[in-house]
Motif scaffolding. Structure first.
Motif, PDB file in Angstrom:
ATOM      1  N   VAL A  72      51.007  36.000  38.459  1.00 33.82           N
ATOM      2  CA  VAL A  72      50.358  36.033  37.148  1.00 33.82           C
ATOM      3  C   VAL A  72      48.862  35.902  37.375  1.00 33.82           C
ATOM      4  CG1 VAL A  72      50.130  34.947  34.892  1.00 33.82           C
ATOM      5  CG2 VAL A  72      52.373  34.997  36.026  1.00 33.82           C
ATOM      6  N   ALA A  73      48.139  36.984  37.133  1.00 40.80           N
ATOM      7  CA  ALA A  73      46.695  37.005  37.382  1.00 40.80           C
ATOM      8  C   ALA A  73      45.955  36.353  36.217  1.00 40.80           C
ATOM      9  CB  ALA A  73      46.204  38.432  37.575  1.00 40.80           C
ATOM     10  N   VAL A  74      45.191  35.312  36.512  1.00 43.37           N
ATOM     11  CA  VAL A  74      44.440  34.578  35.496  1.00 43.37           C
ATOM     12  C   VAL A  74      42.956  34.604  35.841  1.00 43.37           C
ATOM     13  CG1 VAL A  74      46.402  33.080  34.995  1.00 43.37           C
ATOM     14  CG2 VAL A  74      44.736  32.350  36.703  1.00 43.37           C
ATOM     15  N   TRP A  75      42.128  34.474  34.812  1.00 47.24           N
ATOM     16  CA  TRP A  75      40.674  34.353  35.001  1.00 47.24           C
ATOM     17  C   TRP A  75      40.123  35.500  35.866  1.00 47.24           C
ATOM     18  CZ3 TRP A  75      41.466  28.729  37.122  1.00 47.24           C
ATOM     19  CH2 TRP A  75      42.003  27.932  36.098  1.00 47.24           C
ATOM     20  N   ASP A  76      40.624  36.701  35.648  1.00 51.33           N
ATOM     21  CA  ASP A  76      40.264  37.818  36.522  1.00 51.33           C
ATOM     22  C   ASP A  76      40.149  39.102  35.703  1.00 51.33           C
ATOM     23  OD1 ASP A  76      39.616  38.973  38.923  1.00 51.33           O
ATOM     24  OD2 ASP A  76      41.662  39.011  39.712  1.00 51.33           O
ATOM     25  N   LYS A  77      39.315  40.003  36.180  1.00 53.29           N
ATOM     26  CA  LYS A  77      39.214  41.309  35.556  1.00 53.29           C
ATOM     27  C   LYS A  77      40.416  42.154  35.978  1.00 53.29           C
ATOM     28  CE  LYS A  77      34.141  41.350  35.584  1.00 53.29           C
ATOM     29  NZ  LYS A  77      32.932  42.058  36.103  1.00 53.29           N
ATOM     30  N   PRO A  78      41.045  42.859  35.036  1.00 55.89           N
ATOM     31  CA  PRO A  78      42.222  43.659  35.383  1.00 55.89           C
ATOM     32  C   PRO A  78      41.976  44.618  36.550  1.00 55.89           C
ATOM     33  CG  PRO A  78      42.008  43.524  33.011  1.00 55.89           C
ATOM     34  CD  PRO A  78      40.763  42.896  33.583  1.00 55.89           C
ATOM     35  N   GLU A  79      40.816  45.273  36.554  1.00 61.09           N
ATOM     36  CA  GLU A  79      40.548  46.228  37.631  1.00 61.09           C
ATOM     37  C   GLU A  79      40.471  45.537  38.988  1.00 61.09           C
ATOM     38  OE1 GLU A  79      36.543  45.594  35.399  1.00 61.09           O
ATOM     39  OE2 GLU A  79      38.701  45.686  34.942  1.00 61.09           O
ATOM     40  N   ASP A  80      39.938  44.307  39.003  1.00 55.85           N
ATOM     41  CA  ASP A  80      39.863  43.562  40.258  1.00 55.85           C
ATOM     42  C   ASP A  80      41.244  43.086  40.691  1.00 55.85           C
ATOM     43  OD1 ASP A  80      37.137  43.922  40.291  1.00 55.85           O
ATOM     44  OD2 ASP A  80      36.669  41.952  39.442  1.00 55.85           O
ATOM     45  N   THR A  81      42.067  42.697  39.723  1.00 58.71           N
ATOM     46  CA  THR A  81      43.433  42.297  40.036  1.00 58.71           C
ATOM     47  C   THR A  81      44.197  43.446  40.671  1.00 58.71           C
ATOM     48  OG1 THR A  81      43.496  40.711  38.197  1.00 58.71           O
ATOM     49  CG2 THR A  81      45.602  41.462  39.073  1.00 58.71           C
ATOM     50  N   LEU A  82      44.082  44.629  40.073  1.00 58.92           N
ATOM     51  CA  LEU A  82      44.803  45.788  40.589  1.00 58.92           C
ATOM     52  C   LEU A  82      44.354  46.136  42.009  1.00 58.92           C
ATOM     53  CD1 LEU A  82      44.787  47.927  37.326  1.00 58.92           C
ATOM     54  CD2 LEU A  82      46.772  46.841  38.394  1.00 58.92           C
ATOM     55  N   LYS A  83      43.051  46.026  42.253  1.00 58.66           N
ATOM     56  CA  LYS A  83      42.552  46.264  43.625  1.00 58.66           C
ATOM     57  C   LYS A  83      43.105  45.228  44.588  1.00 58.66           C
ATOM     58  CE  LYS A  83      38.178  48.408  42.207  1.00 58.66           C
ATOM     59  NZ  LYS A  83      36.697  48.240  42.154  1.00 58.66           N
ATOM     60  N   GLY A  84      43.161  43.973  44.121  1.00 59.08           N
ATOM     61  CA  GLY A  84      43.680  42.913  44.966  1.00 59.08           C
ATOM     62  C   GLY A  84      45.148  43.094  45.302  1.00 59.08           C
ATOM     63  N   ILE A  85      45.933  43.528  44.333  1.00 57.55           N
ATOM     64  CA  ILE A  85      47.357  43.774  44.569  1.00 57.55           C
ATOM     65  C   ILE A  85      47.538  44.849  45.629  1.00 57.55           C
ATOM     66  CG2 ILE A  85      49.468  44.681  43.530  1.00 57.55           C
ATOM     67  CD1 ILE A  85      48.497  43.392  40.880  1.00 57.55           C
ATOM     68  N   GLU A  86      46.719  45.901  45.527  1.00 61.41           N
ATOM     69  CA  GLU A  86      46.820  46.999  46.481  1.00 61.41           C
ATOM     70  C   GLU A  86      46.320  46.615  47.866  1.00 61.41           C
ATOM     71  OE1 GLU A  86      45.377  51.679  46.976  1.00 61.41           O
ATOM     72  OE2 GLU A  86      44.714  50.481  45.251  1.00 61.41           O
ATOM     73  N   SER A  87      45.152  45.990  47.925  1.00 64.14           N
ATOM     74  CA  SER A  87      44.562  45.673  49.228  1.00 64.14           C
ATOM     75  C   SER A  87      45.349  44.612  49.988  1.00 64.14           C
ATOM     76  CB  SER A  87      43.107  45.226  49.060  1.00 64.14           C
ATOM     77  OG  SER A  87      43.032  44.032  48.304  1.00 64.14           O
ATOM     78  N   HIS A  88      45.976  43.691  49.253  1.00 59.89           N
ATOM     79  CA  HIS A  88      46.734  42.627  49.922  1.00 59.89           C
ATOM     80  C   HIS A  88      48.235  42.920  49.953  1.00 59.89           C
ATOM     81  CE1 HIS A  88      43.154  40.177  50.228  1.00 59.89           C
ATOM     82  NE2 HIS A  88      42.933  40.346  48.951  1.00 59.89           N
ATOM     83  N   GLU A  89      48.594  44.106  49.471  1.00 55.06           N
ATOM     84  CA  GLU A  89      49.969  44.609  49.552  1.00 55.06           C
ATOM     85  C   GLU A  89      50.968  43.582  49.019  1.00 55.06           C
ATOM     86  OE1 GLU A  89      50.227  45.578  53.710  1.00 55.06           O
ATOM     87  OE2 GLU A  89      49.489  47.604  53.361  1.00 55.06           O
ATOM     88  N   LEU A  90      50.806  43.233  47.768  1.00 57.31           N
ATOM     89  CA  LEU A  90      51.700  42.271  47.133  1.00 57.31           C
ATOM     90  C   LEU A  90      52.899  43.016  46.559  1.00 57.31           C
ATOM     91  CD1 LEU A  90      49.051  40.063  45.270  1.00 57.31           C
ATOM     92  CD2 LEU A  90      49.835  39.951  47.651  1.00 57.31           C
ATOM     93  N   PRO A  91      54.091  42.797  47.082  1.00 61.91           N
ATOM     94  CA  PRO A  91      55.251  43.621  46.716  1.00 61.91           C
ATOM     95  C   PRO A  91      55.994  43.160  45.462  1.00 61.91           C
ATOM     96  CG  PRO A  91      55.861  42.104  48.460  1.00 61.91           C
ATOM     97  CD  PRO A  91      54.383  41.880  48.201  1.00 61.91           C
ATOM     98  N   TRP A  92      55.676  41.998  44.929  1.00 63.89           N
ATOM     99  CA  TRP A  92      56.400  41.476  43.773  1.00 63.89           C
ATOM    100  C   TRP A  92      55.731  41.870  42.457  1.00 63.89           C
ATOM    101  CZ3 TRP A  92      54.737  38.297  47.851  1.00 63.89           C
ATOM    102  CH2 TRP A  92      53.462  37.750  47.702  1.00 63.89           C
ATOM    103  N   MET A  93      56.411  41.620  41.363  1.00 64.67           N
ATOM    104  CA  MET A  93      55.860  41.899  40.034  1.00 64.67           C
ATOM    105  C   MET A  93      54.595  41.078  39.823  1.00 64.67           C
ATOM    106  SD  MET A  93      57.399  40.844  36.304  1.00 64.67           S
ATOM    107  CE  MET A  93      58.863  41.850  36.505  1.00 64.67           C
TER     108      MET A  93
END
Length: 343
Positions: free
Chosen positions: A270-291
């Motif tokens: 659950v991404a908090v206190w973050d910009k959606p675009e930065d969250t999406l980049k973080g999910i991709e760059s850190h290869e987070l496989p869960w919802m």
């Protein structure tokens, strides 16, 4: 207080919101010609309201108004902070040299002059003496800061040093005790939010039932109750892409997901206190496989009294909170024990 010798406070705060007879202030901002024709604002940190505005002309903006009690405020131009001060019934000048004018500004300046002089004196010591005399200099600074806070605890200056000093180490009982001793502290929104966070944290501690929340992003709505309390263990990681400790914990969560995912453990970020675009980049760059839930902001953090991230919560099959705020080996152990019990 136990602060590092080289710690420099950069946070803002606000004085008590109690009203009294208003008195006039004049604040002169020396912004420089590069900022001509831009609007400058005085912003109340506690509420983020714009209290006053003035156009910069010939490198200067002049604010004139009334204030009932001193407040700690920021001056902003084009969304960027260019100064901070205690807003008092006085003539105050803000420039690259600092803030001049007003009783509380003078007291604060006196303390910081002493602090920086002590740091300079310490750094000029031979290396052989620095370690031996570190505690002496640290104590000198801590004692001066505590004295400043104690003497001004019922005004904006003391509030600042309380909020970013002792208050950081208090629990609900300790905070209530401080408010009882100094009722003006309880008037500040930051203190009120801190107290409510303690209450919410207690209500969502280990052994308590989950609290539901929902987040909508791109026309899709996530509800915690659609996943928690449905007969399986659910590990929820409240995180942000800019949070280094959060990213470090993803390695632990990946191990847990790999080992226990096939055995029924569900993992949700659950991404908090973050910009959606930065969250999406973080999910991709850190290869987070869960919802991952995008753009939750402060919705769950307020509900669960989360004051720092990562906050990782393990929910049991019936929605009971099994583990909260554990990391690394403690988190591994909590999940392992829960999954063993599930067999």
């Amino acid at each position: 207080m136990n602060r590092s010798l080289f710690y420099a406070a950069g946070l803002l705060m606000l004085a008590s919101c109690s009203q009294g007879p208003k008195q006039n202030y004049v604040v002169t901002l020396n912004a420089g010609d590069a900022m001509n024709d831009k609007m400058a604002y005085i912003i109340d940190f506690d509420t983020e309201d714009k209290l006053d505005s003035a156009m910069i002309s010939n490198g200067v903006a002049v604010f004139e108004g009334e204030v009932a009690k001193p407040r700690y405020v920021a001056i902003s131009v084009d969304g960027t902070g260019v100064g901070s001060l205690y807003l008092e019934a006085d003539s105050i000048n803000v420039s690259e040299e600092g803030v001049k004018g007003g009783e509380l500004n003078a007291k604060n300046d006196e303390y910081w002059t002493m602090r920086m002089d002590a740091i300079k004196e310490f750094r000029e010591l031979p290396d052989s003496l620095q370690q031996a005399r570190y505690e002496e200099f640290q104590t000198r600074i801590n004692d001066a800061e505590k004295k400043l806070m104690d003497e001004n605890i019922d005004n904006a200056l003391g509030y600042y040093y309380f909020l970013y000093g002792p208050a950081r180490n208090l629990d609900l009982a300790g905070l209530d005790s401080a408010i009882a001793a100094h009722p003006s502290l309880g008037e500040y929104q930051r203190i009120q939010k801190m107290r409510q966070a303690f209450v919410n944290q207690a209500e969502t501690s280990e052994g308590k039932m989950f609290k539901d929340f929902e987040v909508t992003y791109n026309d899709s709505t996530f509800r915690l109750s659609d996943h928690v309390g449905k007969g399986k263990y659910v590990l929820v990681d409240f995180w942000a892409s800019w949070c280094g400790p959060c990213i470090r914990q993803t390695a632990v969560i990946k191990d847990l997901y790999k080992e226990y995912g096939p055995k029924g453990l569900e993992v949700i970020g659950v991404a908090v206190w973050d910009k959606p675009e930065d969250t999406l980049k973080g999910i991709e760059s850190h290869e987070l496989p869960w919802m991952n839930v995008i753009n939750a902001q402060s919705i769950p953090t307020e509900l669960y009294g989360i004051q720092g991230i990562p906050c990782i919560i393990l929910f049991g099959p019936d929605g009971t909170i099994i583990s909260r705020d554990k990391q690394n080996d403690e988190l591994r152990e909590a999940v392992a024990n829960a999954m063993k019990a599930a067999k």
